[in-house]
Write a protein that holds these residues in place. Structure first.
Motif, PDB file in Angstrom:
ATOM      1  N   ALA A 149       0.811  -1.215   0.000  1.00  0.00           N
ATOM      2  CA  ALA A 149       0.000   0.000   0.000  1.00  0.00           C
ATOM      3  C   ALA A 149       0.844   1.264   0.000  1.00  0.00           C
ATOM      4  CB  ALA A 149      -0.937  -0.003   1.205  1.00  0.00           C
ATOM      5  N   LEU A 150       2.012   1.219   0.649  1.00  0.00           N
ATOM      6  CA  LEU A 150       2.818   2.420   0.802  1.00  0.00           C
ATOM      7  C   LEU A 150       3.859   2.612  -0.286  1.00  0.00           C
ATOM      8  CD1 LEU A 150       3.588   2.318   4.660  1.00  0.00           C
ATOM      9  CD2 LEU A 150       1.806   3.644   3.494  1.00  0.00           C
ATOM     10  N   SER A 151       4.345   1.541  -0.884  1.00  0.00           N
ATOM     11  CA  SER A 151       5.646   1.587  -1.558  1.00  0.00           C
ATOM     12  C   SER A 151       5.581   1.711  -3.072  1.00  0.00           C
ATOM     13  CB  SER A 151       6.437   0.327  -1.213  1.00  0.00           C
ATOM     14  OG  SER A 151       6.569   0.188   0.174  1.00  0.00           O
ATOM     15  N   ASP A 152       6.730   2.160  -3.630  1.00  0.00           N
ATOM     16  CA  ASP A 152       6.981   2.086  -5.058  1.00  0.00           C
ATOM     17  C   ASP A 152       7.617   0.749  -5.412  1.00  0.00           C
ATOM     18  OD1 ASP A 152       6.291   4.865  -5.624  1.00  0.00           O
ATOM     19  OD2 ASP A 152       8.142   5.379  -4.582  1.00  0.00           O
ATOM     20  N   ARG A 153       8.315   0.169  -4.422  1.00  0.00           N
ATOM     21  CA  ARG A 153       9.053  -1.070  -4.661  1.00  0.00           C
ATOM     22  C   ARG A 153       9.047  -1.889  -3.376  1.00  0.00           C
ATOM     23  NH1 ARG A 153      14.712  -0.205  -7.416  1.00  0.00           N
ATOM     24  NH2 ARG A 153      13.334   0.008  -9.215  1.00  0.00           N
ATOM     25  N   VAL A 154       8.843  -3.186  -3.496  1.00  0.00           N
ATOM     26  CA  VAL A 154       8.889  -4.097  -2.352  1.00  0.00           C
ATOM     27  C   VAL A 154      10.007  -5.104  -2.583  1.00  0.00           C
ATOM     28  CG1 VAL A 154       7.667  -5.882  -1.047  1.00  0.00           C
ATOM     29  CG2 VAL A 154       6.437  -3.838  -1.794  1.00  0.00           C
ATOM     30  N   VAL A 155      10.879  -5.217  -1.581  1.00  0.00           N
ATOM     31  CA  VAL A 155      12.026  -6.112  -1.642  1.00  0.00           C
ATOM     32  C   VAL A 155      11.788  -7.273  -0.682  1.00  0.00           C
ATOM     33  CG1 VAL A 155      14.502  -6.327  -1.192  1.00  0.00           C
ATOM     34  CG2 VAL A 155      13.583  -4.219  -2.207  1.00  0.00           C
ATOM     35  N   ILE A 156      11.991  -8.484  -1.157  1.00  0.00           N
ATOM     36  CA  ILE A 156      11.858  -9.681  -0.326  1.00  0.00           C
ATOM     37  C   ILE A 156      13.247 -10.158   0.064  1.00  0.00           C
ATOM     38  CG2 ILE A 156      10.968 -12.036  -0.153  1.00  0.00           C
ATOM     39  CD1 ILE A 156       8.812  -9.919  -0.504  1.00  0.00           C
ATOM     40  N   MET A 157      13.464 -10.317   1.380  1.00  0.00           N
ATOM     41  CA  MET A 157      14.725 -10.874   1.858  1.00  0.00           C
ATOM     42  C   MET A 157      14.537 -12.320   2.268  1.00  0.00           C
ATOM     43  SD  MET A 157      16.704  -7.828   3.937  1.00  0.00           S
ATOM     44  CE  MET A 157      18.254  -8.749   3.940  1.00  0.00           C
ATOM     45  N   THR A 158      15.583 -13.110   2.073  1.00  0.00           N
ATOM     46  CA  THR A 158      15.541 -14.522   2.420  1.00  0.00           C
ATOM     47  C   THR A 158      15.696 -14.698   3.925  1.00  0.00           C
ATOM     48  OG1 THR A 158      17.924 -14.817   2.215  1.00  0.00           O
ATOM     49  CG2 THR A 158      16.613 -15.108   0.210  1.00  0.00           C
ATOM     50  N   SER A 159      15.387 -15.902   4.390  1.00  0.00           N
ATOM     51  CA  SER A 159      15.668 -16.241   5.779  1.00  0.00           C
ATOM     52  C   SER A 159      17.180 -16.264   5.979  1.00  0.00           C
ATOM     53  CB  SER A 159      15.043 -17.591   6.143  1.00  0.00           C
ATOM     54  OG  SER A 159      15.460 -18.594   5.236  1.00  0.00           O
ATOM     55  N   SER A 160      17.603 -16.222   7.239  1.00  0.00           N
ATOM     56  CA  SER A 160      19.002 -16.036   7.618  1.00  0.00           C
ATOM     57  C   SER A 160      19.936 -17.062   6.953  1.00  0.00           C
ATOM     58  CB  SER A 160      19.127 -16.137   9.134  1.00  0.00           C
ATOM     59  OG  SER A 160      20.451 -15.925   9.541  1.00  0.00           O
ATOM     60  N   PRO A 161      21.101 -16.593   6.415  1.00  0.00           N
ATOM     61  CA  PRO A 161      21.506 -15.186   6.335  1.00  0.00           C
ATOM     62  C   PRO A 161      20.720 -14.446   5.261  1.00  0.00           C
ATOM     63  CG  PRO A 161      23.139 -16.558   5.241  1.00  0.00           C
ATOM     64  CD  PRO A 161      22.151 -17.493   5.888  1.00  0.00           C
ATOM     65  N   GLY A 162      20.368 -13.203   5.573  1.00  0.00           N
ATOM     66  CA  GLY A 162      19.496 -12.456   4.682  1.00  0.00           C
ATOM     67  C   GLY A 162      20.201 -11.976   3.425  1.00  0.00           C
ATOM     68  N   THR A 163      19.539 -12.159   2.305  1.00  0.00           N
ATOM     69  CA  THR A 163      19.981 -11.570   1.051  1.00  0.00           C
ATOM     70  C   THR A 163      18.728 -11.240   0.237  1.00  0.00           C
ATOM     71  OG1 THR A 163      21.554 -11.784  -0.778  1.00  0.00           O
ATOM     72  CG2 THR A 163      20.189 -13.718  -0.288  1.00  0.00           C
ATOM     73  N   ILE A 164      18.902 -10.566  -0.876  1.00  0.00           N
ATOM     74  CA  ILE A 164      17.743 -10.163  -1.675  1.00  0.00           C
ATOM     75  C   ILE A 164      17.271 -11.345  -2.520  1.00  0.00           C
ATOM     76  CG2 ILE A 164      16.838  -8.555  -3.381  1.00  0.00           C
ATOM     77  CD1 ILE A 164      17.686  -7.268  -0.731  1.00  0.00           C
ATOM     78  N   LYS A 165      16.013 -11.711  -2.357  1.00  0.00           N
ATOM     79  CA  LYS A 165      15.435 -12.791  -3.146  1.00  0.00           C
ATOM     80  C   LYS A 165      14.712 -12.255  -4.373  1.00  0.00           C
ATOM     81  CE  LYS A 165      12.174 -16.661  -3.001  1.00  0.00           C
ATOM     82  NZ  LYS A 165      11.189 -17.406  -2.180  1.00  0.00           N
ATOM     83  N   ASP A 166      13.841 -11.260  -4.161  1.00  0.00           N
ATOM     84  CA  ASP A 166      13.034 -10.704  -5.252  1.00  0.00           C
ATOM     85  C   ASP A 166      12.823  -9.219  -5.020  1.00  0.00           C
ATOM     86  OD1 ASP A 166      12.380 -12.832  -7.051  1.00  0.00           O
ATOM     87  OD2 ASP A 166      11.035 -13.670  -5.539  1.00  0.00           O
ATOM     88  N   VAL A 167      12.608  -8.505  -6.103  1.00  0.00           N
ATOM     89  CA  VAL A 167      12.238  -7.088  -6.044  1.00  0.00           C
ATOM     90  C   VAL A 167      11.012  -6.893  -6.929  1.00  0.00           C
ATOM     91  CG1 VAL A 167      12.945  -4.711  -6.490  1.00  0.00           C
ATOM     92  CG2 VAL A 167      14.632  -6.372  -5.669  1.00  0.00           C
ATOM     93  N   PHE A 168       9.976  -6.288  -6.372  1.00  0.00           N
ATOM     94  CA  PHE A 168       8.724  -6.081  -7.092  1.00  0.00           C
ATOM     95  C   PHE A 168       8.437  -4.588  -7.203  1.00  0.00           C
ATOM     96  CE2 PHE A 168       8.456 -10.233  -5.147  1.00  0.00           C
ATOM     97  CZ  PHE A 168       7.852 -11.039  -6.107  1.00  0.00           C
ATOM     98  N   ASP A 169       8.212  -4.105  -8.417  1.00  0.00           N
ATOM     99  CA  ASP A 169       7.772  -2.726  -8.606  1.00  0.00           C
ATOM    100  C   ASP A 169       6.264  -2.662  -8.421  1.00  0.00           C
ATOM    101  OD1 ASP A 169      10.287  -1.582  -9.156  1.00  0.00           O
ATOM    102  OD2 ASP A 169      10.197  -2.305 -11.223  1.00  0.00           O
ATOM    103  N   ILE A 170       5.811  -1.672  -7.663  1.00  0.00           N
ATOM    104  CA  ILE A 170       4.385  -1.515  -7.350  1.00  0.00           C
ATOM    105  C   ILE A 170       3.820  -0.415  -8.246  1.00  0.00           C
ATOM    106  CG2 ILE A 170       2.690  -1.129  -5.535  1.00  0.00           C
ATOM    107  CD1 ILE A 170       4.556  -3.581  -5.132  1.00  0.00           C
ATOM    108  N   ASP A 171       2.948  -0.802  -9.172  1.00  0.00           N
ATOM    109  CA  ASP A 171       2.461   0.157 -10.150  1.00  0.00           C
ATOM    110  C   ASP A 171       1.110   0.765  -9.780  1.00  0.00           C
ATOM    111  OD1 ASP A 171       0.791  -1.996 -10.592  1.00  0.00           O
ATOM    112  OD2 ASP A 171       1.435  -2.373 -12.652  1.00  0.00           O
ATOM    113  N   LEU A 172       0.755   0.743  -8.500  1.00  0.00           N
ATOM    114  CA  LEU A 172      -0.466   1.417  -8.072  1.00  0.00           C
ATOM    115  C   LEU A 172      -0.284   2.921  -8.245  1.00  0.00           C
ATOM    116  CD1 LEU A 172      -1.138  -0.572  -4.759  1.00  0.00           C
ATOM    117  CD2 LEU A 172      -2.291  -0.877  -6.966  1.00  0.00           C
ATOM    118  N   PRO A 173      -1.286   3.619  -8.777  1.00  0.00           N
ATOM    119  CA  PRO A 173      -1.117   5.056  -9.047  1.00  0.00           C
ATOM    120  C   PRO A 173      -0.965   5.858  -7.758  1.00  0.00           C
ATOM    121  CG  PRO A 173      -3.409   4.391  -9.390  1.00  0.00           C
ATOM    122  CD  PRO A 173      -2.637   3.132  -9.173  1.00  0.00           C
TER     123      PRO A 173
END
Length: 287
Positions: free
Chosen positions: A221-245
């Protein structure tokens, strides 16, 4: 003094804030700690992420995945074990200027009034006391706390304390706003109010925001982009662009829209595996 007078020497916010905001560039960021037993624990590993100037970016992941550790590296409160963080193309090597922080716990001085809690930032940056007080009064008006200037934090509700914390975080016009589950302890109704308040103020000032949350609906609801981090140790799994106006007027209404539900469902498919894996890890260690 009204805000119009205070910012008379600046161009309108919608023309300059994105330029004034600082981009965040994280490359190969790794952070290791020594445990009390003398063993090495890797909190985050090879995190690479870019937050564009003026962008609202949320990080979502299971408990213990290193989300807060990542913020600490950006703020300069901690040094990386490997990799780098750049803010406005400058390597972070110490406390980063132009950064404000909002935590889940209210980082307010209990012995200071609401007014003093909000004005302390400008005072520490060298603003004359009278001007800082005037500016703080205006920020309290903007977050709906006019008339509460002389109260102490313990005399306020949880939502009101969050309003004070938000005013204190934004009064210095930060280029970067780091938010670590700032609304996590609030009830559902108050949380929605604070989310709307944050969106309104962010639209006006446009700092770069890195927002940590366990609430996927909040992230979308808030973001332009949502980043998913993996379980420990944390790293970037996915990045999603939020195209809600934008502007997004009411987060409660947004959550019922078809496009919101589609995006939320797609991100959850990525997140649920990490949540399950983290639960199995902790359940296994507990056994």
């Amino acid at each position: 003094m009204h805000m119009d007078a205070h910012f008379a020497h600046r161009p309108p916010a919608d023309r300059v804030r994105v330029d004034e905001a600082a981009g965040i560039d994280i490359r190969g960021l790794t952070k290791r700690y020594l445990t009390p037993k003398g063993e090495t624990f890797t909190a985050i590993q090879d995190v690479t992420l870019t937050v564009e100037p003026g962008q609202f970016c949320a990080i979502v992941g299971p408990t213990g995945c290193g989300k807060s550790t990542t913020l600490a590296q950006i703020s300069g409160l901690e040094r990386p074990s490997a990799g780098s963080v750049r803010v406005r193309d400058q390597i972070v090597d110490g406390v980063t200027s132009g950064v404000s922080y909002m935590f889940q716990a209210d980082a307010l001085f209990p012995w200071k009034t609401v007014l003093d809690n909000v004005s302390i930032g400008p005072v520490l940056l060298g603003t004359p006391k009278r001007e800082a007080t005037t500016l703080a009064m205006d920020w309290l008006r903007r977050v709906g706390l006019t008339g509460f200037e002389d109260r102490f934090p313990h005399q306020l509700s949880g939502g009101m304390r969050k309003r004070v914390a938000m005013a204190a975080a934004l009064i210095n016009n930060p280029r970067i706003l780091l938010m670590d589950e700032p609304f996590g302890a609030l009830d559902v109704q108050t949380k929605a109010i604070m989310q709307n308040e944050l969106l309104h103020l962010w639209e006006e000032l446009r700092p770069s925001v890195l927002f940590i949350t366990h609430d996927l609906d909040e992230a979308v609801a808030l973001s332009d982009r949502v980043v998913i981090m993996t379980s420990s140790p944390g790293t970037i799994k996915d990045v999603f662009d939020i195209d809600l106006p934008r502007p997004r007027g009411n987060v409660q209404q947004i959550r019922h829209e078809k496009r919101f539900l589609e995006i939320q469902s797609r991100i959850w498919e990525s997140l649920k595996d990490e949540v399950t894996r983290a639960y199995e890890q902790t359940a296994g260690s507990a056994a």
